[in-house]
Scaffold this motif. Structure first.
Motif, mmCIF file in Angstrom:
data_model
loop_
_atom_site.group_PDB
_atom_site.id
_atom_site.type_symbol
_atom_site.label_atom_id
_atom_site.label_comp_id
_atom_site.label_asym_id
_atom_site.label_seq_id
_atom_site.Cartn_x
_atom_site.Cartn_y
_atom_site.Cartn_z
ATOM 1 N N LYS A 569 0.838 -1.199 0.000
ATOM 2 C CA LYS A 569 0.000 0.000 0.000
ATOM 3 C C LYS A 569 0.880 1.259 0.000
ATOM 4 C CE LYS A 569 -3.973 0.179 0.492
ATOM 5 N NZ LYS A 569 -5.113 0.286 -0.452
ATOM 6 N N LYS A 570 1.920 1.259 0.811
ATOM 7 C CA LYS A 570 2.835 2.392 0.845
ATOM 8 C C LYS A 570 3.501 2.584 -0.514
ATOM 9 C CE LYS A 570 6.824 1.927 2.930
ATOM 10 N NZ LYS A 570 7.870 1.828 3.978
ATOM 11 N N ALA A 571 3.933 1.482 -1.117
ATOM 12 C CA ALA A 571 4.572 1.566 -2.433
ATOM 13 C C ALA A 571 3.625 2.137 -3.479
ATOM 14 C CB ALA A 571 5.050 0.177 -2.854
ATOM 15 N N ASN A 572 2.383 1.666 -3.464
ATOM 16 C CA ASN A 572 1.411 2.132 -4.453
ATOM 17 C C ASN A 572 1.066 3.604 -4.256
ATOM 18 O OD1 ASN A 572 1.367 -0.353 -5.672
ATOM 19 N ND2 ASN A 572 -0.467 -1.064 -4.629
ATOM 20 N N TYR A 573 1.104 4.047 -3.012
ATOM 21 C CA TYR A 573 0.882 5.472 -2.732
ATOM 22 C C TYR A 573 1.944 6.307 -3.460
ATOM 23 C CZ TYR A 573 1.294 9.860 -0.099
ATOM 24 O OH TYR A 573 1.408 11.185 0.244
ATOM 25 N N PHE A 574 3.195 5.908 -3.327
ATOM 26 C CA PHE A 574 4.266 6.670 -3.979
ATOM 27 C C PHE A 574 4.212 6.534 -5.497
ATOM 28 C CE2 PHE A 574 6.388 6.322 0.253
ATOM 29 C CZ PHE A 574 6.470 7.695 0.494
ATOM 30 N N LEU A 575 3.822 5.368 -5.985
ATOM 31 C CA LEU A 575 3.706 5.200 -7.434
ATOM 32 C C LEU A 575 2.617 6.105 -7.996
ATOM 33 C CD1 LEU A 575 4.082 1.316 -7.739
ATOM 34 C CD2 LEU A 575 5.767 3.057 -8.389
ATOM 35 N N LYS A 576 1.514 6.234 -7.248
ATOM 36 C CA LYS A 576 0.447 7.130 -7.700
ATOM 37 C C LYS A 576 0.925 8.586 -7.715
ATOM 38 C CE LYS A 576 -3.799 6.333 -6.067
ATOM 39 N NZ LYS A 576 -4.653 6.008 -7.207
#
Length: 747
Positions: A569-576
């Protein structure tokens, strides 16, 4: 302070009853808006069960010895039930020896390095039908053994007897799958604070009381005692206590659900404030955990099935069937159901068609079938449904009839049902949910009907919202946007889960109002959906809310970084947000938790690829192939990477392997033909395309590419035949028409 030292001090503190005349009072935290903060509750606010006993002796006596009381205890001669008399147990090639050293209990078994070690048992977990044992590891970790004690048959057994789990896997007892701090503590003790530090990968987990005490359910008791001593007979509940006689049925279910549901945690620690969805969000009905009709499959506990039921819709609560303190059933047999249901109508052979007084005549065996979890723990499905063998015939879902009559099939059960009861006289929500979960062509129509009918259980509607994403989401954007305003928070949450994963900012303006949602879990989901929006681009009226929820979001993330999902979830936040570096770092952190998770590794490999880190991408793809050599998509992705680096021969080898594993994947044939063409190997390029067309004779990409090859080879008649087929199938495609005219001019 080490946890053992903490427990020692806690036991000493039990000897001193806290004065009820202290000047400081405890302010109620059970508020229902998002203005409260998640400050940890001080241990001094919890007085322990002995203090409760002074006034509530009947309730204490009922609770004493219950599953809550025995949820966790210090391991000693009075609490350990297993055989530690130098006995051995062998499972999956691992020999575990259980023995004593003076007063202490030990096990010698395989550790995280694959070697055998001696481990001291420090805690017991539960007592019937099984008891688990916990050992201490470095960095504040506590691990539950895979071997447990069967308290009914008095023998050791393996919790996962059918799974060979190697020491490097997340599911190994010494790793994340059986980690007490992460997987168990929150529901087995009172006022738990996990206290995980990702940088050092360590825990300083604390709790106020070792077991599920009175205050685990009712909240910290200090202010209650102060109020009672001050007001005496004039005492009136001031709202500092939970789960009282004034608690509504649905609120009571929610308060029990905190520990009796499969869920994701959104607060740092439960502090008895707010509502269920301020702290947790429940797992909805999805295959793998539930059957497609909502019946339990894997371990989902009780809440998710019970809130599907008509009982819940009609304000039946947990304590209508279970004693609130002993947790035992209030009545034996069908007397339990007879509290509400007419025995003359239902507890008769004319209703259940089984011999009276037998197991087959028990209401629960038809309406609450169950499964064994953790090897020997039988748990019943609480959705309390009518058996539907017709759905079993159509969709393969289980039914109570063939659960008992295991020598019969679903067709037999359906024929028997019709003979005894006639046609099904009601519609169950699962009739509309199953087709959508199974991705049937028109399943979306039934999903929409299910969602729009607010008489259906909200968990079913939320599950349909998630299942609707199996279809082209763009076709249902208006429906999803409308659902963001649904009166049910779980439906709003499911809608945000779907929309939040769409990589577009076209619809995020609809997320802004949800930053003000009364439920914290919903606000956090909305914030995640807004990840790609800089704060200066937000409407002014939402900027303050955005800043508040941003803090909640990072509290949620930091509370879950010891989970693979939290790091994803943290990774996807930064990818977004477009930050590939931090996105990649998040997925790398996820792999540190579960190094064998190939779903994460594949995503990471593709991120490396997109970030032009080709060596890392190749290594990640190769590792997936090493772990899962029969998974075709990995060969395909690696082939594309190799081709981009002009390593054509290597790419062809990988695509040929992909073709062997995935013979029906048309893109494999298409890309393989392009690689042969790049090598000037016209014969294999043509052969590959023809092979693909045997699978899908009308595939546009294959037909057009083959026509192009024939054109270059001056095989104009062959090219013309293909193009005429394309034009016939796609008469409005001018590219095909122009190409055909060009070929005609060459003849």
């Amino acid at each position: 302070m080490k946890l053992i030292q903490y427990l020692f001090l806690l036991l000493i503190c039990y000897c001193f009853l806290i004065s009820c005349k202290e000047e400081k009072s405890y302010i109620p935290v059970a508020v229902k808006n998002h203005s409260f903060s998640y400050e940890h509750l001080n241990d001094s606010l919890f007085l322990g069960d002995k203090k409760c006993k002074e006034c509530h002796q009947k309730e204490f006596k009922s609770w004493k010895g219950s599953h809550h009381d025995k949820a966790m205890e210090i391991a000693d001669s009075t609490t350990v039930l297993g055989d530690f008399s130098n006995t051995t147990y062998v499972s999956q090639g691992i020999t575990s020896r259980f023995y004593k050293n003076e007063k202490d209990f030990y096990v010698n078994t395989e550790g995280p390095d694959g070697k055998y070690h001696d481990y001291k048992i420090v805690y017991t977990f539960g007592f019937t039908p099984l008891q688990q044992y916990i050992v201490k590891f470095p960095n504040g970790r506590y691990q539950c053994l895979r071997m447990a004690w069967d308290t009914n048959k008095n023998k050791w057994f393996d919790l996962y007897p059918d799974f060979k789990i190697v020491h490097s896997e997340w599911l190994h007892w010494s790793r994340g799958g059986l980690n007490w701090n992460t997987m168990c503590a929150d529901c087995h003790s009172t006022n738990v604070r996990k206290n995980y530090t990702q940088k050092t990968e360590s825990y300083t987990t604390k709790y106020s009381l070792i077991n599920v005490s009175c205050e685990a359910c009712h909240g910290p008791g200090k202010q209650h005692v102060i109020d009672v001593n001050k007001l005496g007979d004039d005492y009136v509940d001031s709202g500092t206590f939970l789960m009282t006689n004034n608690t509504s049925p649905k609120d009571l279910v929610d308060q029990c659900a905190r520990c009796h549901m499969r869920r994701e945690q959104f607060s740092e620690a439960y502090n008895f404030s707010g509502t269920l969805l301020d702290h947790y969000y429940p797992q909805v009905i999805e295959e793998g955990l539930y059957h497609a009709d909502g019946q339990i499959s894997e371990e989902v506990y009780v809440y998710g099935s019970f809130i599907q039921s008509k009982m819940y819709q009609n304000n039946i609560s947990c304590n209508n069937c279970h004693d609130s303190h002993s947790l035992e059933l209030k009545f034996e047999g069908n007397k339990l159901c007879a509290q509400c249901h007419d025995v003359q109508k239902y507890d008769t052979t004319t209703h259940h068609f089984h011999e009276m007084g037998t197991e087959s005549a028990q209401c629960v065996n038809c309406h609450m079938p169950g499964k064994y979890y953790m090897g020997i723990d039988y748990r019943r499905d609480h959705s309390l449904r009518v058996p539907r063998p017709d759905l079993s015939v159509a969709y393969g879902t289980p039914n109570a009839c063939t659960n008992c009559h295991s020598d019969k099939d679903n067709k037999w059960a359906w024929a028997g049902f019709q003979k005894l009861y006639g046609k099904v006289d009601s519609t169950h929500f699962s009739e509309k949910l199953i087709p959508g979960i199974h991705k049937q062509p028109n399943g979306y129509i039934k999903l929409l009907e299910l969602i729009q009918n607010k008489k259906n259980p909200n968990i079913a509607r939320a599950s349909a919202v998630k299942a609707l994403s199996n279809y082209n989401i763009q076709n249902f954007m208006e429906d999803y946007i409308a659902l963001l305003n649904d009166e049910s928070p779980i439906v709003r949450g499911a809608s945000l889960d779907v929309l939040g994963e769409i990589n577009t900012i076209d619809y995020i303006s609809y997320f802004f109002p949800l930053l003000k949602d009364p439920k914290q879990s919903i606000r956090i989901k909305a914030f995640f959906g807004l990840s790609g929006v800089p704060i200066h681009e937000l409407p002014e009226i939402y900027k303050d809310d955005y800043v508040k929820v941003e803090k909640e979001f990072w509290t949620y993330i930091n509370a879950n970084t010891d989970f693979l999902g939290g790091n994803v979830k943290k990774a996807n936040y930064f990818l977004k947000k477009g930050d590939y570096g931090k996105g990649i770092a998040g997925y790398e952190d996820a792999l540190k938790i579960d190094g064998l998770n190939n779903s994460v590794r594949l995503t990471l490999a593709n991120l490396y690829y997109q970030n032009e880190e080709y060596d890392k991408a190749e290594s990640a793809f190769e590792k997936v192939i090493e772990l899962e050599p029969k998974y075709g998509p990995t060969y395909y992705s690696l082939a594309l990477l190799l081709a981009e680096q002009e390593r054509i021969d290597e790419a062809i080898v990988k695509l040929k392997k992909a073709k062997k594993i995935m013979p029906n994947n048309i893109r494999v044939y298409y890309n393989l033909s392009l690689l042969y063409d790049k090598k000037k190997d016209a014969r294999n390029a043509e052969k590959t395309l023809i092979e693909g067309l045997k699978i899908d004779a009308n595939n546009e990409s294959l037909l057009y590419t083959l026509a192009y090859y024939y054109s270059n080879a001056k095989a104009y008649t062959k090219a013309r035949n293909i193009l005429e087929k394309l034009v016939k199938n796609h008469p409005k495609n001018l590219q095909y028409m122009n190409f055909l005219n060009q070929i005609k001019s060459q003849q």
